[in-house]
Design an enzyme around this catalytic site. Structure first.
Site, mmCIF file in Angstrom:
data_model
loop_
_atom_site.group_PDB
_atom_site.id
_atom_site.type_symbol
_atom_site.label_atom_id
_atom_site.label_comp_id
_atom_site.label_asym_id
_atom_site.label_seq_id
_atom_site.Cartn_x
_atom_site.Cartn_y
_atom_site.Cartn_z
ATOM 1 N N ASP A 88 -9.811 35.039 26.204
ATOM 2 C CA ASP A 88 -8.426 34.888 26.677
ATOM 3 C C ASP A 88 -7.703 33.849 25.824
ATOM 4 O O ASP A 88 -8.268 32.824 25.475
ATOM 5 C CB ASP A 88 -8.478 34.419 28.142
ATOM 6 C CG ASP A 88 -7.127 34.440 28.819
ATOM 7 O OD1 ASP A 88 -6.937 33.684 29.794
ATOM 8 O OD2 ASP A 88 -6.245 35.195 28.363
ATOM 9 N N HIS A 89 -6.465 34.141 25.423
ATOM 10 C CA HIS A 89 -5.628 33.194 24.673
ATOM 11 C C HIS A 89 -6.344 32.626 23.449
ATOM 12 O O HIS A 89 -6.443 31.417 23.293
ATOM 13 C CB HIS A 89 -5.138 32.066 25.580
ATOM 14 C CG HIS A 89 -4.111 32.535 26.539
ATOM 15 N ND1 HIS A 89 -2.856 32.927 26.144
ATOM 16 C CD2 HIS A 89 -4.168 32.742 27.868
ATOM 17 C CE1 HIS A 89 -2.170 33.335 27.209
ATOM 18 N NE2 HIS A 89 -2.947 33.239 28.264
ATOM 19 N N GLU A 140 0.098 39.120 22.491
ATOM 20 C CA GLU A 140 1.191 38.815 23.429
ATOM 21 C C GLU A 140 2.515 38.784 22.686
ATOM 22 O O GLU A 140 2.598 38.272 21.570
ATOM 23 C CB GLU A 140 0.934 37.457 24.098
ATOM 24 C CG GLU A 140 2.031 37.050 25.070
ATOM 25 C CD GLU A 140 1.642 35.874 25.968
ATOM 26 O OE1 GLU A 140 0.443 35.603 26.143
ATOM 27 O OE2 GLU A 140 2.574 35.238 26.500
ATOM 28 N N GLY A 185 -0.554 29.013 36.021
ATOM 29 C CA GLY A 185 -0.687 27.908 36.965
ATOM 30 C C GLY A 185 -0.131 28.198 38.353
ATOM 31 O O GLY A 185 0.244 29.327 38.667
ATOM 32 N N SER A 217 -1.411 35.245 39.105
ATOM 33 C CA SER A 217 -1.954 34.793 40.400
ATOM 34 C C SER A 217 -0.852 34.766 41.456
ATOM 35 O O SER A 217 0.298 34.426 41.155
ATOM 36 C CB SER A 217 -2.583 33.407 40.272
ATOM 37 O OG SER A 217 -3.888 33.529 39.726
ATOM 38 N N ASN A 257 -4.351 39.205 34.682
ATOM 39 C CA ASN A 257 -5.087 37.952 34.472
ATOM 40 C C ASN A 257 -5.002 37.055 35.709
ATOM 41 O O ASN A 257 -3.892 36.701 36.138
ATOM 42 C CB ASN A 257 -4.521 37.202 33.270
ATOM 43 C CG ASN A 257 -4.961 37.835 31.960
ATOM 44 O OD1 ASN A 257 -5.409 38.973 31.940
ATOM 45 N ND2 ASN A 257 -4.843 37.094 30.869
ATOM 46 N N THR A 258 -6.177 36.703 36.246
ATOM 47 C CA THR A 258 -6.217 35.936 37.499
ATOM 48 C C THR A 258 -7.177 34.754 37.352
ATOM 49 O O THR A 258 -8.387 34.942 37.256
ATOM 50 C CB THR A 258 -6.690 36.846 38.653
ATOM 51 O OG1 THR A 258 -5.866 38.017 38.683
ATOM 52 C CG2 THR A 258 -6.638 36.131 39.984
ATOM 53 N N THR A 260 -5.808 31.066 38.519
ATOM 54 C CA THR A 260 -5.366 30.080 39.524
ATOM 55 C C THR A 260 -5.796 30.458 40.939
ATOM 56 O O THR A 260 -6.262 29.606 41.702
ATOM 57 C CB THR A 260 -3.836 29.914 39.461
ATOM 58 O OG1 THR A 260 -3.515 29.342 38.171
ATOM 59 C CG2 THR A 260 -3.322 28.996 40.546
HETATM 60 O O1 LIG Z 1 -2.696 34.457 32.632
HETATM 61 C C1 LIG Z 1 -3.678 33.813 33.008
HETATM 62 C C2 LIG Z 1 -3.870 33.465 34.482
HETATM 63 O O2 LIG Z 1 -2.705 33.042 35.040
HETATM 64 P P1 LIG Z 1 -2.710 32.389 36.520
HETATM 65 O O3 LIG Z 1 -2.575 30.922 36.320
HETATM 66 O O4 LIG Z 1 -1.519 32.991 37.199
HETATM 67 O O5 LIG Z 1 -3.998 32.757 37.207
HETATM 68 N N1 LIG Z 1 -4.643 33.454 32.134
HETATM 69 O O6 LIG Z 1 -4.581 33.916 30.868
HETATM 70 C C3 LIG Z 1 -5.693 32.500 32.467
HETATM 71 C C4 LIG Z 1 -5.368 31.188 31.777
HETATM 72 C C5 LIG Z 1 -6.598 30.313 31.785
HETATM 73 C C6 LIG Z 1 -6.269 28.946 31.226
HETATM 74 O O7 LIG Z 1 -7.496 28.354 30.978
HETATM 75 P P2 LIG Z 1 -7.580 26.847 30.438
HETATM 76 O O8 LIG Z 1 -7.126 25.967 31.586
HETATM 77 O O9 LIG Z 1 -9.037 26.687 30.114
HETATM 78 O O10 LIG Z 1 -6.704 26.750 29.231
HETATM 79 NA NA NA Z 2 -5.995 37.673 27.699
HETATM 80 ZN ZN LIG Z 3 -2.572 33.901 30.258
#
Ligand SMILES: O=C(COP(=O)(O)O)N(O)CCCCOP(=O)(O)O
Ligand code: NA
Ligand SMILES: [Zn+2]
Length: 311
Positions: A88-89, A140, A185, A217, A257-258, A260
């Site tokens: 992710d990211h 993205e 978040g 989330s 993506n979930t 939080t």
């Molecule tokens: O899009 C989302 C989730 O979004 P959400 O905050 O709504 O659950 N994500 O991509 C998850 C982001 C995870 C961040 O992790 P670090 O703190 O290790 O950097």
């Molecule tokens: Na991702």
């Molecule tokens: Zn994200």
């Protein structure tokens, strides 16, 4: 069985349901999520951020990437639901390469903060490398909204559907995360949640590939309340309302993506347990209390998004 993320998402895209991608940083969250997906007979996408990889490898990113591949494959290879592991990211080349080298199913190249041409160039490069290794790629377009006094960030950070069409054609990316007004978040909106559904609809029509919703989330009130009852301070927490999430799925979002929601469930269970069991100090018991609530949230989300029974 351990699969390529693209296989899970192509099916979801054809049948217009969504598969949550759950973030993990440790073993307990993984077990909670796996149990939930098995009970719901759902396909499962596990994802880890760069921070999670650094954390699991205690600073060594190759060890961290391998830790998650070994952990996920150990269990994936012996169950009959499809399971994929996603970076992710991915913002840094070395993390993306470490994930590909370790055996991740897919990687996200997140160059969304950069100008369009640069994002396109970097994504194209990663797609070439990843596809040569049989790994699928997420990118993205647009930026997750910063929240400034009730207004979703300026139009310029939301995805431009025409640009998305060009981007997908030029890069060969397998799935795309269009920014439509969400943010990461627990404090996503100061006022009413506002997502740009029109924009999402256009992106799906023009790109026809699986789409990803970041910052998805819902920040479920019952878990926020429980966490606060036992000492958490989450004032003002607000997520994506479930009816708006449902609309995103109907318009073509396939990966949700979930992170939080799982974090809040875990801390609620942990805080409650610690308060009610002052004599306890066995980590399997107090972490287990967090695990239990994470599993609950996972099962509800799999059901809600339509992934239940699709394994
Ligand atoms: O899009 C989302 C989730 O979004 P959400 O905050 O709504 O659950 N994500 O991509 C998850 C982001 C995870 C961040 O992790 P670090 O703190 O290790 O950097
Ligand atoms: Na991702
Ligand atoms: Zn994200």
């Amino acid at each position: 069985m351990y699969v390529n993320t693209k296989d899970i998402l192509e099916k979801a895209s054809k049948e217009y349901y969504a598969v949550p991608a759950f973030n993990i940083n440790n073993m307990e969250f993984f077990h909670a999520i796996l149990e939930g997906a098995l009970e719901k007979r759902a396909p499962l996408i596990i994802e880890t951020s760069e921070g999670a990889i650094k954390y699991a490898g205690n600073g060594d990113i190759f060890k961290g990437a391998r830790y998650f591949v070994e952990l996920v494959r150990l269990f994936a290879d012996s169950v009959d639901i499809p399971i994929a592991l996603h970076l992710d990211h991915g913002k840094h080349f070395e993390y993306i390469i470490a994930a590909i080298k370790a055996g991740y199913s897919s990687v996200m190249i997140d160059a969304s903060e950069k100008p369009f041409e640069e994002n396109l160039k970097e994504t194209k490069e990663i797609v070439k490398i990843a596809h040569a290794a049989g790994v699928s790629v997420e990118a993205e377009l647009g930026q997750l909204a910063g929240v400034e006094d009730n207004v979703v960030a300026a139009e310029s950070v939301l995805v431009d559907p025409e640009q998305a069409k060009i981007f997908v054609e030029e890069t060969g990316v397998d799935f795309l995360a269009p920014a439509i007004g969400t943010s990461h978040g627990a404090f996503k909106f100061k006022g009413e949640a506002k997502l740009d559904f029109e924009r999402l609809k256009k992106v799906k029509e023009l790109t026809k590939i699986p789409l990803v919703l970041h910052g998805a989330s819902s920040v479920l009130p019952e878990y926020v309340k429980m966490a606060e009852e036992y000492g958490a301070d989450l004032g003002g927490a607000k997520g994506v309302p479930e009816d708006q999430l449902k609309k995103c799925v109907e318009l073509g979002i396939n990966k949700v993506n979930t992170d939080t929601d799982l974090r809040i469930a875990f801390i609620a269970g942990l805080r409650k347990f610690l308060k009610e069991n002052p004599k306890e100090f066995d980590p399997r018991h107090y972490l287990g209390a967090g695990k239990k609530l994470v599993k609950e949230v996972v099962m509800n989300r799999l059901e809600f998004l339509g992934a239940a029974g699709k394994a």
